[in-house]
Enzyme design. Sequence first.
Site, short mmCIF file in Angstrom:
data_model
loop_
_atom_site.label_atom_id
_atom_site.label_comp_id
_atom_site.label_asym_id
_atom_site.label_seq_id
_atom_site.Cartn_x
_atom_site.Cartn_y
_atom_site.Cartn_z
N SER A 100 0.57 -6.98 -11.70
CA SER A 100 1.57 -6.03 -12.20
C SER A 100 2.92 -6.74 -12.28
CB SER A 100 1.67 -4.82 -11.26
OG SER A 100 2.14 -5.24 -9.98
N LYS A 101 3.93 -6.01 -12.70
CA LYS A 101 5.26 -6.61 -12.85
C LYS A 101 5.78 -7.18 -11.54
CE LYS A 101 7.00 -4.09 -16.87
NZ LYS A 101 8.06 -3.19 -17.38
N ARG A 102 5.43 -6.53 -10.42
CA ARG A 102 5.94 -7.02 -9.14
C ARG A 102 5.33 -8.37 -8.77
NH1 ARG A 102 2.45 -5.86 -4.76
NH2 ARG A 102 0.64 -4.61 -5.35
N HIS A 103 4.19 -8.71 -9.36
CA HIS A 103 3.57 -10.01 -9.11
C HIS A 103 4.07 -11.09 -10.07
CE1 HIS A 103 0.13 -7.32 -7.65
NE2 HIS A 103 0.53 -7.98 -6.58
N GLY A 104 4.74 -10.69 -11.14
CA GLY A 104 5.17 -11.66 -12.14
C GLY A 104 4.54 -11.43 -13.50
#
Length: 472
Positions: free
Chosen positions: A237-241
């Site tokens: 997801s976005k929090r992972h990059g």
Amino acid sequence: MTVVTRFAPSPTGYLHIGGARTALFNWLFARHHGGKFLLRIEDTDRARSTPDAVEKIFEGLRWLGLEWDEEPVFQFSRAARHAEVAHQLIAKGEAYKCTCTPDELTAMREKAKVEGRPIGYDGRCRRSGHDPAKPFVVRLKSPESGETVIDDKVQGVVRFPNAQLDDMILLRSDGTPTYMLSVVVDDHDMGITNIIRGDDHLTNAGRQALLYQAMGWEAPVFAHIPLIHGPDGAKLSKRHGALGAEAYRDMGFLPEAMRNYLLRLGWGHGDDEIISTEQAIAWFDLDAVGKSPSRFDMDKLSALNGHYLRSADDARLADLIAPTMEARLGHPLPAPARTRIAAGMEGLKPRAKNLVELAESALFYAQERPLRFDEKALKNLDSEAIAHIAAIVPRFENETAWTRSALEDVTRIFSETHEIKLGKIAQPLRAALTGAATSPPVFEIMEILGREESLARLKDVLHLENPTANNT
């Protein structure tokens, strides 16, 4: 048979990292086999598909160096062709019109749930016909027994019980085609021989295989690659990059580093980690794609990018960081500054992991006089340090060679004569020449800045009664 692959994104956002890897695998497979790599924009969701998103996809693919071989196909423009195939299936007896209302379908699902049966369409209009006065959808006549088998080149043999593949809708009641129909017709008409995509599409393969069978078309070879997960094992997801390709470009990653990193997310060639694009094309095939999800690791990407920075052409790097530097400086880079930056890459590259860091570390080569000093540099410019600079400047002025080795010799002799450590003079010189406490070797900097600029910067420090006045 010429291999033809495709990348078929929906233009509802940026080209995310998973899509970029799918595009890369398709591009490499086509290039490895001497085939074609095509691009299709699946823009049938008119509410969410935007021209800006389409351009972002084009931009991201071009930045990655994944050029496609023919004009892009826009799926929405082919809706009439998709509908034509649905009506051909009706004429062949492979599809039928269904007039069930939403309420009837809801009641049908509820009953199936209570009875423990698969929650799918029960085929009632298939057997009883339809009322021509009512609105209708077009459904495929799926086999009601047996199984559909996919020989997937990554997942192996995958079996779908036909009882679970109900009669899917091909045309909606307003006459628009569904995703399943559009994809199959487009892949057939584009001559796609190999479909390489994420394994979240694996269940679609069974239904799509039935459509190929109903039309009497040869189905492409399927290969469903595992998705990318975050470092914690959860879906990326976005929090992972999971950002857009342009975001990684703006963070200073090189396209060749991104290609290498994405390649290694789910594919391997022995213990090789650094794989050039030429090697990737020569080596890539589907038998080396793993079945387990890979994990995105920003630290590994950064380390790999650092490797590619160190091996990149100096002039190219100078051109790549120029826009960032000009934005920071507020004016175009003059020609002498560009020359210095390219010449200074030998000392700058090992200290950076991305183009943003590289641009930041190279700013001193382009800054106008008098320089501004960071806090750590100011600590190296006390009154004693300035006195040392004042004493050594005449010696530099008398040096005719102006090479790094000659300048270092001058400084060593000075430090020995005055019985001070070399660092006691080298650090103030660095601060005066760069405005910072860390930089490439100071004598390399002096050689690249040249006699006139180096002496001018050193004399600027001597003329400043209070260097903190220039502190940013």
